[in-house]
Design a protein around this motif. Sequence first.
Motif: not given
Length: 194
Positions: A18-25, A122-124, A63
Amino acid sequence: VIPEVGHCLELMDRYRMLPNIREHSLLVGRTAGVIGCGLKQAGVAVDPALAIAGGLLHDIAKSLCLSADSKHAEEGARICRELGFPKVAEIVAEHVFLARDMAPDLILEKEIVYYADKRVLHNRLVDIRTRRDDIIQRYGKGDPTVAEAIRANFEICRAVEEKIFRHLPFAPEDLEEQVHGFVLEESFMGCDRG
Ligand SMILES: [Fe+2]
């Protein structure tokens, strides 16, 4: 064998991340890269490319396993083993909990990824206490036993942080700035270009 960054990105698509998990990764991968390169430059025997691949793929099964979160590390490790990446599999397996006591005189790539994942909310980038409190809130569900287990895990994380930063020329609170300047190229060629 360690998959290149570009290959890790393809695997994220293949396993429907999923896009949010990709961003996190991606951010965990870059954070692991900064730490791995910093340690290597300080003379510590670590492989930054392995730390980066582990960071990028640590949630490869998330995901697929959203309903059973605790299984995603095991399932992700199984996927990486099947793909022929046993070293990455070991990192993925232990990104939530480290399985054994720390080696006091060694820093392992799995410790780098375990730690990097606990700095990325998340992404920070956040400090580990903020990440701990977020996890207690999301997974603790008011159960004091669960909250206690999470606290205990973050005590281990704090010890890993101390061990890692003993070798780095910057402090945990300066990690975000370092990560900000670290561009992850699709074919990672080593630390000099980061
Ligand atoms: Fe995870």
